[in-house]
Enzyme design. Structure first.
Site, mmCIF file in Angstrom:
data_model
loop_
_atom_site.group_PDB
_atom_site.id
_atom_site.type_symbol
_atom_site.label_atom_id
_atom_site.label_comp_id
_atom_site.label_asym_id
_atom_site.label_seq_id
_atom_site.Cartn_x
_atom_site.Cartn_y
_atom_site.Cartn_z
ATOM 1 N N ARG A 1 0.832 -1.198 0.000
ATOM 2 C CA ARG A 1 0.000 0.000 0.000
ATOM 3 C C ARG A 1 0.872 1.255 0.000
ATOM 4 N NH1 ARG A 1 -2.279 0.853 4.336
ATOM 5 N NH2 ARG A 1 -1.379 -0.847 5.549
ATOM 6 N N LYS B 1 -8.385 -2.285 1.565
ATOM 7 C CA LYS B 1 -8.210 -1.402 2.720
ATOM 8 C C LYS B 1 -8.942 -0.072 2.547
ATOM 9 C CE LYS B 1 -5.856 -4.018 5.518
ATOM 10 N NZ LYS B 1 -6.564 -4.694 6.620
ATOM 11 N N HIS C 1 -10.343 -3.784 13.358
ATOM 12 C CA HIS C 1 -9.267 -4.451 12.617
ATOM 13 C C HIS C 1 -8.818 -5.638 13.473
ATOM 14 C CE1 HIS C 1 -4.986 -4.319 10.765
ATOM 15 N NE2 HIS C 1 -5.784 -5.087 10.065
ATOM 16 N N SER D 1 1.210 -6.487 12.739
ATOM 17 C CA SER D 1 1.935 -7.486 11.970
ATOM 18 C C SER D 1 2.999 -8.173 12.834
ATOM 19 C CB SER D 1 2.602 -6.762 10.799
ATOM 20 O OG SER D 1 3.031 -7.694 9.876
ATOM 21 N N LYS E 1 -1.523 -12.788 15.212
ATOM 22 C CA LYS E 1 -2.983 -12.667 15.096
ATOM 23 C C LYS E 1 -3.564 -13.780 14.222
ATOM 24 C CE LYS E 1 -4.695 -9.334 12.578
ATOM 25 N NZ LYS E 1 -5.423 -8.219 11.951
ATOM 26 N N THR E 2 -2.960 -13.963 13.038
ATOM 27 C CA THR E 2 -3.473 -14.984 12.108
ATOM 28 C C THR E 2 -3.279 -16.384 12.686
ATOM 29 O OG1 THR E 2 -2.830 -13.505 10.328
ATOM 30 C CG2 THR E 2 -3.406 -15.742 9.701
ATOM 31 N N ASP F 1 -9.599 -10.629 9.575
ATOM 32 C CA ASP F 1 -9.024 -9.283 9.511
ATOM 33 C C ASP F 1 -9.958 -8.112 9.823
ATOM 34 O OD1 ASP F 1 -6.624 -7.774 8.949
ATOM 35 O OD2 ASP F 1 -7.572 -7.104 7.115
ATOM 36 N N ARG G 1 1.382 -12.331 -1.251
ATOM 37 C CA ARG G 1 0.070 -12.533 -0.635
ATOM 38 C C ARG G 1 -0.789 -13.530 -1.399
ATOM 39 N NH1 ARG G 1 -1.634 -9.437 4.103
ATOM 40 N NH2 ARG G 1 -0.087 -7.798 4.360
#
Length: 666
Positions: free
Chosen positions: A184, A329, A348, A366, A370-371, A385, A450
């Site tokens: 991004r 996003k 988020h 990051s 979390k994932t 997410d 990704r």
């Protein structure tokens, strides 16, 4: 082979004679049916020409369901009328603001020859099209072909035919390149500041919102629309955001690449054919002209890239970047504006649910896990997410997952690995030129590789992606300073303080090669996407937690027994045991003691976790170094919070004071 009577070699060559080269002749036995010779081959095809044969291969698929509420004499509108209305709506989306009418649009691929007309009057083109009146310029004489809500298979064909750098990998996924931008561009994201947004949005120091004016937005919109209309064909996706049917948002994405269309097909919620029939006008529209740069002479432009958001017009324009994550996003930012207006909290976070219906939210920047921690085989995944928390409970905003692929392995992340199959978009990965096998450790193009896939590709996803009110709110931090406890139970005020702080520490290399922990703070664990002041989201979070009896937890997935370099990373197995104890509710029953400085409540024992690691001071051999590091981190928290400290919530300042008091005291 002989016994099924197809053909056989006779034993001797005598009774049938031999073929010219002296080999026994093959004897064919025909199957007799009722004594008549039966021909095994199928009847010849009905087609007269090869084109006609190809036209038989594909069946027309049109939804035939009547529109809800249309009965009796008020029969549903004809298919032709519906197609016409749909194209009118798309033409209106693509309309320039300086011309009275939108472009001429026609459905279908320009490369396809129109099928042989069956009736004479269809000879001028078998496509439905919508032609506005008034044609005075060259662009008005041209048709723009609309590829509307194509299926993944159709988009694969388009990408492979027309987009360089598109390949099918050995797993069946589509490998694509996002061009020069592989991530991004937050500094190029602008929001229109008008009378309304000036009051409502968070501007100034620390805010992700960079302003532009309405006129500049329209200049960029015109540039994007002119570019899209100049193409032979554009892709249009009509989809939904938010699985909660009461608070669903209709989005239209107009783009120039099959890659973008497939990405959004996977990431947004896919409408059923019936829902598509009644789609109508979208609530929000994205114009993705990412291959085309913005004009540097335009006011506010600082590079050839510009991502512009106009909340009043409910439009987003993308110029000069083909990175698909900008669309995902960008829509998330929009939800961060639209949802709080309805008293719905946009978050988020990851979200999962136990077999008994207990829901947990996972926040974390990051690298905090979390994932990894929200993907749990014993629990249902609601989403990875983006979520909403409304009076109905939690709901996923998206219809897909966008997973990092760097160093992906089947052992470490089996669910993500198995989700990379037909339909999945792989961005910027490197693969073997012959076998097309992906090398996930290769960073040649970017480290930010990704995969985007529909959430159904995760075996334990809960469809529809909604759940009851959360029981636990877990804030994850990877503390490379090694002073935060592995787990702390938070009061409501502490939850707000740590939610607004959004802390983690990255390990960054310095010039001398010494790796130093670096504190990173991201408000609400997603500062790049929030639109309002962080305290507004924090206050909503606390209110919902209080109302529904949720508990806040701070979990450190980072270092213990010393900072990065001298201590060790807390074992993932221990962190999983901690998370399990939170889910089961057993951690609520533990006995607690308080830590100094941060004033955190920490349990004295957890099943399966060595008790000595629960209080960081026990694991540091150098107690003075521990105290110094603890004070250093507390100072960083305090400095970061100064931006928010002077912000008043409501009429009096009591809430701000409560939140401040919940921070470190030293």
């Amino acid at each position: 082979m002989a016994e099924n009577g197809e053909f056989s070699f006779p034993k001797g060559g005598s009774e049938t004679g031999t073929a010219r080269n002296g080999l026994a002749r093959i004897q064919t036995h025909t199957k007799k049916q009722n004594g008549i010779c039966h021909d095994d081959s199928a009847p010849p095809v009905k087609a007269q020409t090869i084109d006609e044969l190809h036209s038989l291969q594909k069946k027309k698929s049109a939804p035939s369901t009547p529109i809800k509420g249309a009965q009796g004499a008020f029969a549903p509108i004809s298919e032709e009328e519906r197609q016409k209305q749909q194209l009118q709506s798309i033409s209106a989306s693509l309309a320039s603001l300086t011309r009275e009418t939108g472009p001429k649009v026609v459905k279908g691929d320009p490369a396809k020859k129109p099928e042989t007309p069956k009736v004479a009057h269809a000879a001028h083109g078998a496509h439905h099209h919508f032609t506005p009146t008034l044609s005075i310029s060259d662009s008005a004489l041209k048709f723009t072909h609309i590829l509307y809500n194509l299926s993944p298979a159709e988009l694969y064909e388009q990408a492979i035919k027309y987009e360089h750098g598109s390949f099918i990998t050995s797993s069946g996924s589509l490998a694509t390149l996002s061009g020069a931008k592989t991530g991004r561009s937050p500094r190029d994201k602008r929001v229109v500041k008008d009378e309304i947004t000036e009051e409502e949005l968070w501007w100034g120091k620390g805010s992700p919102n960079i302003e532009m004016d309405g006129h500049t937005f329209l200049t960029n919109r015109e540039r994007a629309v002119d570019y899209l209309n100049s193409l032979d064909k554009v892709y249009v996706n009509d989809q939904f955001l938010n699985w909660d049917p009461e608070h669903r948002i209709k989005v239209r994405i107009v783009s120039a690449r099959a890659y973008h269309s497939l990405f959004m097909h996977n990431m947004c919620i896919r409408p059923t054919p019936e829902e598509l029939e009644n789609f109508g006008t979208p609530d929000f529209t994205i114009y993705n002209a990412g291959q085309f740069p913005c004009n540097r002479y335009t006011h506010y432009m600082t590079s050839s890239t510009s991502i512009d958001l106009n909340l009043a017009r409910r439009e987003m324009v993308i110029l000069g970047t083909q990175y698909a994550g900008e669309m995902k996003k960008g829509l998330f930012s929009v939800m961060h504006y639209l949802m709080p207006k309805r008293q719905i909290l946009s978050l988020h976070s990851g979200c999962n649910m136990g077999k008994d219906g207990d829901v947990a939210l996972f926040f974390g920047l990051s690298g905090t896990g979390k994932t990894t921690l929200s993907t749990d085989h014993n629990r249902y995944l609601i989403g990875d997410d983006e979520h909403c928390w409304s009076e109905n409970g939690v709901s996923n905003i998206e219809g897909g997952c966008y997973a990092k692929c760097i160093d992906l392995s089947k052992e470490k992340e089996p669910d993500i690995w198995n989700a990379i199959k037909f339909g999945t978009v792989l961005e910027n990965v490197v693969f073997d030129e012959h076998t097309r096998e992906v090398d996930y450790s290769d960073k040649s193009v970017t480290e930010n590789t990704r995969a985007a896939y529909p959430i159904e590709y995760i075996p334990n996803a809960k469809i529809p992606c909604v759940g009851p009110h959360p029981k636990n709110v877990i804030l994850l931090a990877c503390d490379a300073f090694g002073v935060l406890p592995p787990v702390s139970k938070l009061s409501l005020a502490q939850t707000m303080y740590h939610f607004i702080s959004g802390y983690t520490a990255l390990v960054a290399g310095t010039e001398d090669g010494i790796k130093e922990p670096q504190a990173t703070f991201s408000a609400c664990f997603g500062a790049a996407f929030i639109m309002l002041h962080p305290t507004k989201y924090a206050a909503m979070l606390a209110e919902k937690m209080q109302k529904h009896g949720a508990t806040g937890w701070l979990v450190n997935t980072g270092w213990s027994g010393g900072r990065y370099g001298s201590g060790n990373r807390i074992k993932l197995a221990y962190t999983r045991k901690i998370i399990d104890a939170i889910h089961s509710g057993s951690l609520l029953k533990a006995s607690y003691k308080n830590t100094e400085v941060f004033g955190l409540e920490i349990p004295t024992e957890i099943e399966g976790v060595p008790s000595e690691i629960l209080d960081p001071i026990n694991t540091w051999s150098d107690k003075k170094a521990h105290k110094d590091t603890l004070l250093k981190l507390a100072g960083l928290f305090k400095k970061n919070f100064e931006v928010f400290a002077n912000y008043k919530i409501g009429k009096d300042n009591s809430l701000t004071e409560q939140i401040l008091a919940a921070g470190p005291i030293f």
